[in-house]
Design a protein around this motif. Sequence first.
Motif, PDB file in Angstrom:
ATOM      1  N   LEU A 198       3.125   9.221  -9.395  1.00  0.00           N
ATOM      2  CA  LEU A 198       2.406   8.200  -8.637  1.00  0.00           C
ATOM      3  C   LEU A 198       3.256   7.754  -7.449  1.00  0.00           C
ATOM      4  O   LEU A 198       4.434   7.437  -7.600  1.00  0.00           O
ATOM      5  N   PRO A 199       2.682   7.725  -6.229  1.00  0.00           N
ATOM      6  CA  PRO A 199       3.460   7.300  -5.061  1.00  0.00           C
ATOM      7  C   PRO A 199       3.771   5.808  -5.110  1.00  0.00           C
ATOM      8  O   PRO A 199       3.016   5.018  -5.686  1.00  0.00           O
ATOM      9  N   GLN A 200       4.870   5.436  -4.484  1.00  0.00           N
ATOM     10  CA  GLN A 200       5.271   4.030  -4.453  1.00  0.00           C
ATOM     11  C   GLN A 200       4.453   3.273  -3.428  1.00  0.00           C
ATOM     12  O   GLN A 200       3.925   3.835  -2.466  1.00  0.00           O
ATOM     13  N   ARG A 201       4.393   1.961  -3.618  1.00  0.00           N
ATOM     14  CA  ARG A 201       3.675   1.097  -2.700  1.00  0.00           C
ATOM     15  C   ARG A 201       4.692   0.230  -1.961  1.00  0.00           C
ATOM     16  O   ARG A 201       5.680  -0.234  -2.534  1.00  0.00           O
TER      17      ARG A 201
ATOM     18  N   GLU B 172       0.845  -1.192   0.000  1.00  0.00           N
ATOM     19  CA  GLU B 172       0.000   0.000   0.000  1.00  0.00           C
ATOM     20  C   GLU B 172       0.876   1.235   0.000  1.00  0.00           C
ATOM     21  O   GLU B 172       2.076   1.185   0.287  1.00  0.00           O
ATOM     22  N   VAL B 173       0.279   2.383  -0.296  1.00  0.00           N
ATOM     23  CA  VAL B 173       0.943   3.672  -0.126  1.00  0.00           C
ATOM     24  C   VAL B 173       0.836   4.045   1.354  1.00  0.00           C
ATOM     25  O   VAL B 173      -0.266   4.061   1.909  1.00  0.00           O
ATOM     26  N   PRO B 174       1.938   4.341   2.037  1.00  0.00           N
ATOM     27  CA  PRO B 174       1.907   4.522   3.509  1.00  0.00           C
ATOM     28  C   PRO B 174       1.339   5.870   3.941  1.00  0.00           C
ATOM     29  O   PRO B 174       2.018   6.663   4.603  1.00  0.00           O
ATOM     30  N   TYR B 175       0.085   6.139   3.574  1.00  0.00           N
ATOM     31  CA  TYR B 175      -0.521   7.402   3.962  1.00  0.00           C
ATOM     32  C   TYR B 175      -0.714   7.494   5.479  1.00  0.00           C
ATOM     33  O   TYR B 175      -0.445   8.532   6.099  1.00  0.00           O
ATOM     34  N   GLY B 176      -1.199   6.400   6.089  1.00  0.00           N
ATOM     35  CA  GLY B 176      -1.457   6.428   7.527  1.00  0.00           C
ATOM     36  C   GLY B 176      -0.206   6.682   8.343  1.00  0.00           C
ATOM     37  O   GLY B 176      -0.208   7.510   9.269  1.00  0.00           O
TER      38      GLY B 176
ATOM     39  N   ASN C 298       8.459   3.249   5.431  1.00  0.00           N
ATOM     40  CA  ASN C 298       8.732   4.185   4.335  1.00  0.00           C
ATOM     41  C   ASN C 298       7.774   5.377   4.401  1.00  0.00           C
ATOM     42  O   ASN C 298       7.266   5.839   3.380  1.00  0.00           O
ATOM     43  N   CYS C 299       7.534   5.861   5.626  1.00  0.00           N
ATOM     44  CA  CYS C 299       6.562   6.931   5.817  1.00  0.00           C
ATOM     45  C   CYS C 299       7.033   8.255   5.233  1.00  0.00           C
ATOM     46  O   CYS C 299       6.230   9.181   5.097  1.00  0.00           O
ATOM     47  N   GLY C 300       8.312   8.380   4.879  1.00  0.00           N
ATOM     48  CA  GLY C 300       8.799   9.625   4.320  1.00  0.00           C
ATOM     49  C   GLY C 300       8.660   9.746   2.824  1.00  0.00           C
ATOM     50  O   GLY C 300       9.101  10.745   2.240  1.00  0.00           O
TER      51      GLY C 300
ATOM     52  N   GLU D 295      -5.489   3.103   2.806  1.00  0.00           N
ATOM     53  CA  GLU D 295      -5.286   3.803   1.540  1.00  0.00           C
ATOM     54  C   GLU D 295      -6.615   4.189   0.906  1.00  0.00           C
ATOM     55  O   GLU D 295      -6.759   5.298   0.372  1.00  0.00           O
ATOM     56  N   GLU D 296      -7.606   3.312   0.993  1.00  0.00           N
ATOM     57  CA  GLU D 296      -8.906   3.644   0.410  1.00  0.00           C
ATOM     58  C   GLU D 296      -9.596   4.772   1.177  1.00  0.00           C
ATOM     59  O   GLU D 296     -10.393   5.525   0.607  1.00  0.00           O
TER      60      GLU D 296
END
Length: 317
Positions: free
Chosen positions: A149-152, A1-5, A120-122, A274-275
């Motif tokens: 596009l952000p990495q997963r 996932e993309v580490p948005y949280g 990888n939160c940065g 992510e959703e």
Amino acid sequence: EVPYGLAVARMLLPLVLLLVMVPRWFHARELFSLDGAAAPLADNYGYFDFLPVPGGTLAVALATLLVVTLLTSSLGWCARISLCVSLVLYTYLNLLDCLSTLTKYSAIAAHGLLILSLSNCGTVWSIDSFLKRRALLRSGSVDGESPLLPQRFPVWPRRLMQLMIGIVYLGAAFTKMHTPAFFSSDQMLHWLLTNVNNSNPVGEYLSFYPASLVVSAYVTILWEVLFVFLAWRGWNRAIMLGLGVVFHLGTTFLLGLYIFPLVCFATYAAFLYEEDVTRIGAFLGRLEQRGIRLLASARSIVEWLGQAVPNASPRQA
């Protein structure tokens, strides 16, 4: 996932720690050095000189570096290095002052910094991601019009953060189960009537209603036991996190706790999927479109009123 949280947790947790480290920075020489009155935790267990106690100048330098790295961690500049340095210095300085600096929330926060430094939160919502995009634009690898596009990445660091806060609550419930004074409200009444943490006038008022304290004690136990099992998806997640917000806000108004609730709220960002971010982004996009339409309507009304008002040339006196 993309580490948005975890990116949200990275932005919030260091800022919360800055609320306590900046005031302590002015007293770093007294708290953490040989020139002051350092109180290493290891001394309580007979391990003298377990950690080296620095001199006054070095203690001030380490505290200053910690404040700087907490700020750069929140901004996402050299995020992993900043988080690693913050983790080491924050833990080290806490262990040198077990009387005031080392608390329950500092232990939770140190584990949070550890998990964030492994993630990888940065890579999103950070200065690092901005600099990376600018470098790609300069090299011509991406078009200025197309979004990057952000990495997963693997999800296990966020899972660790979720499990950490859930297990903290579970351990707290086990501790309360062995404390009869908690269920009889005697312990809570003592906390409400004293200003051990900070002033809590709401707690003093609630002490007149001990029956409500007994009910809240059982609700708290039930919530703390079920949190780690239910706070994952759907309505269960909303209910558990909502009760958590109510519980920690209650500790603020009733017990005078401020930093501990904020640290827990920062870890709640790990339950942001992510959703969820996609839905929030779509909702904000719809709000933006509505705002644009309302602004266009307001401009057309102003133009119509301007045309309806007759032109009157001013006269000189």
